[in-house]
Design a protein around this motif. Structure first.
Motif, PDB file in Angstrom:
ATOM      1  N   GLU A   1       0.831  -1.202   0.000  1.00 15.23           N
ATOM      2  CA  GLU A   1       0.000   0.000   0.000  1.00 15.23           C
ATOM      3  C   GLU A   1       0.867   1.253   0.000  1.00 15.23           C
ATOM      4  N   ARG A   2       1.987   1.228   0.730  1.00 21.45           N
ATOM      5  CA  ARG A   2       2.889   2.392   0.776  1.00 21.45           C
ATOM      6  C   ARG A   2       3.733   2.501  -0.489  1.00 21.45           C
ATOM      7  N   SER A   3       4.145   1.330  -1.049  1.00 23.68           N
ATOM      8  CA  SER A   3       5.054   1.337  -2.211  1.00 23.68           C
ATOM      9  C   SER A   3       4.559   0.349  -3.258  1.00 23.68           C
ATOM     10  N   PRO A   4       3.538   0.709  -4.026  1.00 23.28           N
ATOM     11  CA  PRO A   4       2.955  -0.241  -4.982  1.00 23.28           C
ATOM     12  C   PRO A   4       3.890  -0.636  -6.117  1.00 23.28           C
ATOM     13  N   GLU A   5       4.994   0.126  -6.329  1.00 28.86           N
ATOM     14  CA  GLU A   5       5.906  -0.198  -7.419  1.00 28.86           C
ATOM     15  C   GLU A   5       6.980  -1.208  -7.013  1.00 28.86           C
ATOM     16  N   VAL A   6       7.033  -1.618  -5.757  1.00 29.95           N
ATOM     17  CA  VAL A   6       8.086  -2.493  -5.267  1.00 29.95           C
ATOM     18  C   VAL A   6       8.032  -3.842  -5.980  1.00 29.95           C
ATOM     19  N   GLY A   7       9.213  -4.412  -6.293  1.00 32.22           N
ATOM     20  CA  GLY A   7       9.282  -5.712  -6.948  1.00 32.22           C
ATOM     21  C   GLY A   7       8.975  -6.851  -5.985  1.00 32.22           C
ATOM     22  N   LEU A   8       8.713  -8.041  -6.537  1.00 33.11           N
ATOM     23  CA  LEU A   8       8.307  -9.160  -5.695  1.00 33.11           C
ATOM     24  C   LEU A   8       9.398  -9.588  -4.723  1.00 33.11           C
ATOM     25  N   GLU A   9      10.646  -9.686  -5.197  1.00 35.92           N
ATOM     26  CA  GLU A   9      11.722 -10.137  -4.309  1.00 35.92           C
ATOM     27  C   GLU A   9      11.931  -9.158  -3.171  1.00 35.92           C
ATOM     28  N   GLU A  10      11.894  -7.870  -3.480  1.00 35.29           N
ATOM     29  CA  GLU A  10      12.039  -6.863  -2.424  1.00 35.29           C
ATOM     30  C   GLU A  10      10.849  -6.902  -1.471  1.00 35.29           C
TER      31      GLU A  10
END
Length: 561
Positions: free
Chosen positions: A462-471
């Protein structure tokens, strides 16, 4: 563990719970009338698809574990209600609903049937109590007693009375086997009991749809076309299903202590509902995506298979049926093939659509149509992780918005063969996620980290919708199994060499087995004391797969003496 209004429901929105009864396409269904004791007439009819689903479960359970298929409703009783009035209410209920006077068995050809009695009196136990604790203990005893569904309709009731007013009921407990009613049907029972005990006339209640109506729909031309479409879904799914659905430690999985870990968080609830609104996916789809990512992270498989429970109540005829229409449909989620969690959310929404479309099926027809390919692939779809979600409607009205966090681990009682099932319920406006697990296979600390990690997926995303799956996996703190020697990957799934060899060597004629991966195929060199036909060999191995979650049936065999 017993629960008031224990639920088995995958939630989809319905326009209303109205009184309309859909006109069903009728087909001639053979049935026969038998004479029972005391002038009771018993009609034999075939099972509905939902009844078949739970009949199969009943046959697999030991008698001492039959109670685990019970659900209990705790229904408040209006002040100054007599025990006789409760009895009269239950009599009206059984007259209205065939499912409450039905037991089950097989006919002369060995086919399972429902046996509907013309009349039946629900057994009622009256307990004098002096405290709330005594009432809770009584309800527990009532629920933990299994039913012999081949001998009696699986329903019983109990009322608690005060020692000072022994003829006045204080609370009604109603216990049903799941073959009779799912969560939605329990809501029908609850509302009718409350209406009747409150003095409402029976004539004002909606005309109920009976299990025979559902059976006749399923046997109509419309139902048969639906059956064939659903079976085709199963056939197309299996060739692409993960080779190992949940390869946890390379040990043989026997029925073990059934445990349940529950986690509830108001922060997770808010994040889930906001993500649902912003991404245009349902709350169950959000939770399914979290579950799939957590499963993939934990076991390291690129794609996961999940058995999703469906209530199948999206047809209008199902809204007033006192029956269990719930079934479980396997879905496949390619987790690592997605770019980010947004992609995974929308894949979960596609799975939700598949459950809506194919979740009502004939389990016998599906089993017959897929048995050969399941054996060739070495898959046991009864042993894959489960998902059972009710995102709204199950809890009491919220008494406030104070944030809280809760985590408990409870011993359920009984033995659990399956490794894992996720359940989600709404309680006073807060989502409770839980994992039911086999304590001999999964460590409790991993289960707790799994639940907390699922909750953090949503808050981080919700805070960082662009974050990748591994991260996202790292930030959520999801548990990850380490893999030592003896493991290899096949078709994006982890496989244990040692467990596959151990599984093969359980066949009496096998003296030694060696397994390796070559060119994307699993190869096995097998020494035998006498020749074993390969088809028989594969069938024997397929029967062992559910006990060996980190093993596979090899693609190729080389035999030597």
């Amino acid at each position: 563990m017993h629960h008031a209004q224990s639920v088995d429901f995958y939630s989809f929105s319905c326009s209303s719970v109205g009184c309309a009864v859909e006109i069903l396409t009728r087909a001639f269904i053979g049935h026969r009338r038998l004479k029972g004791g005391g002038g009771v007439v018993i009609e034999e009819k075939g099972l509905t698809w939902g009844q078949k689903y739970f009949w199969d479960s009943y046959l697999k359970l030991a008698l001492e574990d039959q109670w685990t298929k019970n659900s209990m409703m705790d229904i408040p009783v209006p002040e100054d209600t007599s025990v006789e009035r409760v009895l009269a209410c239950l009599k009206v209920l059984t007259r209205r609903h065939e499912g409450l006077r039905t037991h089950y068995g097989v006919d002369g050809t060995g086919s399972p049937v429902q046996k509907v009695r013309s009349e039946f009196t629900i057994p009622l136990k009256v307990e004098v109590v002096g405290s709330r604790e005594e009432a809770v203990a009584f309800s527990g005893r009532l629920c933990r007693e299994g039913f012999r569904i081949t001998e009696e309709p699986p329903v019983r009731a109990g009322v608690v009375v005060d020692s000072r007013l022994p003829d006045r009921a204080r609370r009604l407990f109603l216990v049903l086997h799941h073959i009779v009613a799912d969560w939605f049907a329990q809501g029908i029972v609850r509302s009718e009991v409350e209406w009747l005990l409150g003095g409402g006339p029976e004539g004002a209640l909606a005309l109920p749809v009976q299990p025979r109506d559902l059976m006749e729909y399923e046997s109509s031309q419309v139902g048969l076309r639906k059956r064939d479409r659903s079976t085709e879904y199963w056939r197309s799914l299996i060739p692409t299903f993960p080779r190992t659905a949940f390869p946890v430690p390379a040990v043989v999985v026997e029925p073990g202590t059934a445990m349940e870990a529950v986690f509830a968080s108001s922060e997770m609830t808010r994040s889930c509902r906001r993500v649902s609104r912003t991404q245009g996916v349902s709350v169950p789809a959000c939770l399914l995506a979290c579950y799939a990512l957590a499963l993939s992270a934990y076991v390291g498989n690129d794609h996961v298979g999940i058995a999703v429970s469906s209530a199948n109540r999206h047809r209008r005829a199902g809204l007033s049926a006192l029956a269990n229409m719930m079934q479980s449909l396997p879905v496949r989620l390619d987790v690592r093939g997605t770019h980010n969690f947004s992609d995974l959310l929308h894949r979960a929404r596609e799975c939700e659509t598949q459950v809506l479309r194919y979740g009502l099926f004939d389990p016998d027809h599906a089993a017959d149509a897929t048995r050969d390919v399941l054996e060739r692939r070495g898959l046991d779809l009864d042993a894959i992780p489960g998902f059972n979600c009710l995102s709204h409607g199950g809890g009491r009205p919220s008494q406030g918005s104070a944030p809280f966090e809760e985590h408990t681990i409870t011993r359920l009682g009984g033995r659990l063969r399956h490794v894992l099932q996720m359940r989600c319920r709404s309680d006073a406006g807060i989502l409770r996620t839980s994992l039911r697990y086999n304590a001999e296979v999964l460590p409790g600390e991993d289960v707790e980290a799994f639940l907390r990690g699922m909750a953090r997926i949503l808050t981080v995303y919700e805070r960082s919708p662009e974050v990748g799956l591994e991260e996202l996996i790292d930030l959520a703190g999801l548990p990850v199994l380490s893999r030592g020697p003896g493991w290899f990957r096949s078709e994006g799934c982890w496989v244990s060499t040692a467990q596959t060899e151990e599984m093969i060597q359980r066949i009496p004629e096998i003296t030694k087995a060696s397994v390796r991966e070559e060119g994307g195929l699993v190869q096995a060199l097998v020494s035998t004391s006498e020749p074993v036909p390969e088809e028989r060999f594969r069938r024997l191995l397929h029967a062992q797969v559910r006990n060996h979650p980190a093993s596979v049936v090899p693609d190729r065999f080389s035999f030597c003496e």
